[in-house]
Design a protein around this motif. Structure first.
Motif: not given
Length: 458
Positions: A80-85, A114-117, A139-140, A393-398
């Motif tokens: 149901a989602f376009d992206a998962v972080v 995407a992942v924030f680390i 990766v952020f 950045r997330i729009a670029e990936i998606a």
């Protein structure tokens, strides 16, 4: 006070694309539906909640926050989602935070991932394996471009983007400054003892407090400096502490040693525990010295990868209009010595110079004012800047991924099943009583968080 000084350049250009790159008008017209998985705990450090709040507060996309630990995606329809972080408050490398079923669900998800680390010096190999297994795209990271390439560059598909560990919480900029003459303490600090294998950068977090506290007596400087776990402050107590200090101490965040496979930590901590000689009188206890542990286990690992950066604590102090006294460093290119903070030599050889500044209220006020105007009020260092970068950045990936399949009914079911309640200003939270903390821990262990939230909502 006349001032023609240029503001610091906003740091952190993108690793993979130009900071000026923009997404298409079509992408802007169609906001993404993004699931942000995190561990939202207002009773802990407020800076984590600030970071999570920023997504819903600033993003142009539709953010749904999922605060769970363990099998975080059980009962969640990821398609149901376009992206998962995955937020840094969850360690993707550790199954206790993100369980096996959830990793498989993330791997099967076809949207942007995407992942924030943070604390990237820990669980390095396990993190890389998890990123690869889950098919993470972006990766952020807190690492600069060269260091990020050394850590993540072996994966051909993985992109990286540097961000700061934290940004200026705008809520703190609205607190009125306490007059310097009314503040109870000249210099305050709260540190934490880190394991020896964190290296010199970890050791500095205690050294600065110990040496400053020792030398302050000679110069008549009143202090409130501590580094035990019992002395740590959170929420409103932490804000009040900073506001009632004329100055606080600071060092760069990070560690000097990267432990790729966990062997450095395991060997160092095992040896230290085995050779320790406890005694009922703490002063008579014997422990392995830092130098012994360093020479045996991690001397060759020190300073191989640069992760030193500005700490969120520095931004908090600046926003609350308190002077920062810090070891000299780069501080992510944000701070200028003698303009935004008072530099302290790492051998504390310039204590007399620092003490002279503390005795000059107008000089203290000038440095605080510069930092507040040029950093705390600078949009480049606010969470809005981080989220602008995230959105791009997330729009670029998606852009080349299938869109999520959803509607209002599916969204309503998600909200009902996984309610989320954000704290507008986590810096005003009071530390819960012990009984409440134990009850919350029990609810979490039993997997009853959703039920507890529903009951509290009523």
């Amino acid at each position: 006070m006349k001032d023609s000084h240029d503001r610091p350049r906003p740091p952190l250009p993108s690793h993979d694309v130009s900071p000026d790159e923009t997404v298409s008008s079509t992408e802007r017209a169609r906001p993404l539906r993004i699931l942000l998985a995190c561990n939202y705990d207002p009773a802990n450090a407020a800076t984590v909640c600030d970071h999570i709040n920023a997504f819903a507060g600033y993003s142009r996309h539709e953010i749904r926050v999922l605060s769970r630990v363990g099998e975080i995606f059980d009962g969640v329809k990821l398609d149901a989602f376009d992206a998962v972080v995955i937020h840094y408050s969850l360690f993707l490398a550790i199954e206790a935070f993100v369980g096996p079923r959830s990793r498989r669900a993330l791997a099967a998800f076809r949207g942007a991932k995407a992942v924030f680390i943070q604390d990237e010096y820990r669980f390095v190999n396990a993190t890389l394996e998890a990123l690869e297994a889950c098919g993470v795209d972006l990766v952020f990271t807190c690492l600069g471009p060269a260091e990020a390439d050394r850590i993540y560059g072996k994966s051909g598909r993985l992109r990286t983007q540097q961000v700061l560990t934290g940004y200026v919480p705008q809520t703190l900029t609205h607190y009125p400054p306490v007059p310097l003459a009314s503040r109870k303490t000249m210099v305050g600090y709260r540190g934490r003892t880190y394991p020896a294998w964190h290296g010199e950068l970890g050791r500095e977090k205690i050294r600065i407090g110990k040496l400053f506290k020792r030398d302050a007596r000679r110069f008549g400087i009143s202090t409130d400096i501590a580094w035990s776990e019992r002395s740590r402050l959170y929420g409103r107590d932490w804000v009040n502490f900073i506001r009632n200090c004329q100055a606080v101490l600071a060092v760069e965040s990070g560690a000097s040693v990267f432990d790729f496979d966990g062997a450095v930590a395991a060997r160092t901590e095992s040896f230290a525990a085995l050779v320790e000689r406890p005694h009922p009188i703490p002063a008579l206890s014997r422990k392995a010295s830092y130098e012994m542990l360093r020479d045996r286990f991690f001397a060759d690992h020190e300073d191989q990868i640069d992760i030193a950066q500005i700490s969120p604590r520095v931004f908090e102090a600046i926003a609350l209009r308190t002077l920062v006294i810090a070891y000299s460093g780069r501080y992510s290119g944000v701070l200028e010595p003698w303009r935004h903070y008072v530099p302290l030599d790492k051998d504390h050889g310039n204590m007399a110079q620092v003490a002279a500044v503390l005795r000059d209220p107008e000089r203290v006020a000038e440095i605080i004012t510069n930092a507040y105007a040029e950093i705390a009020l600078n949009p480049a260092y606010g969470y809005g800047s981080m989220i602008d970068l995230f959105d791009r950045r997330i729009a670029e990936i998606a852009a080349d991924r299938p869109r999520g399949v959803t509607n209002d009914r599916i969204d309503a079911k998600f909200r009902a099943a996984f309610p989320f309640f954000a704290i507008d200003n986590p810096h005003e939270m009071r530390r819960p009583r012990l009984a409440w903390r134990l009850a919350r821990a029990a609810v979490r262990r039993l997997g009853l968080e959703s039920l507890a939230r529903r009951l509290l909502r009523r």
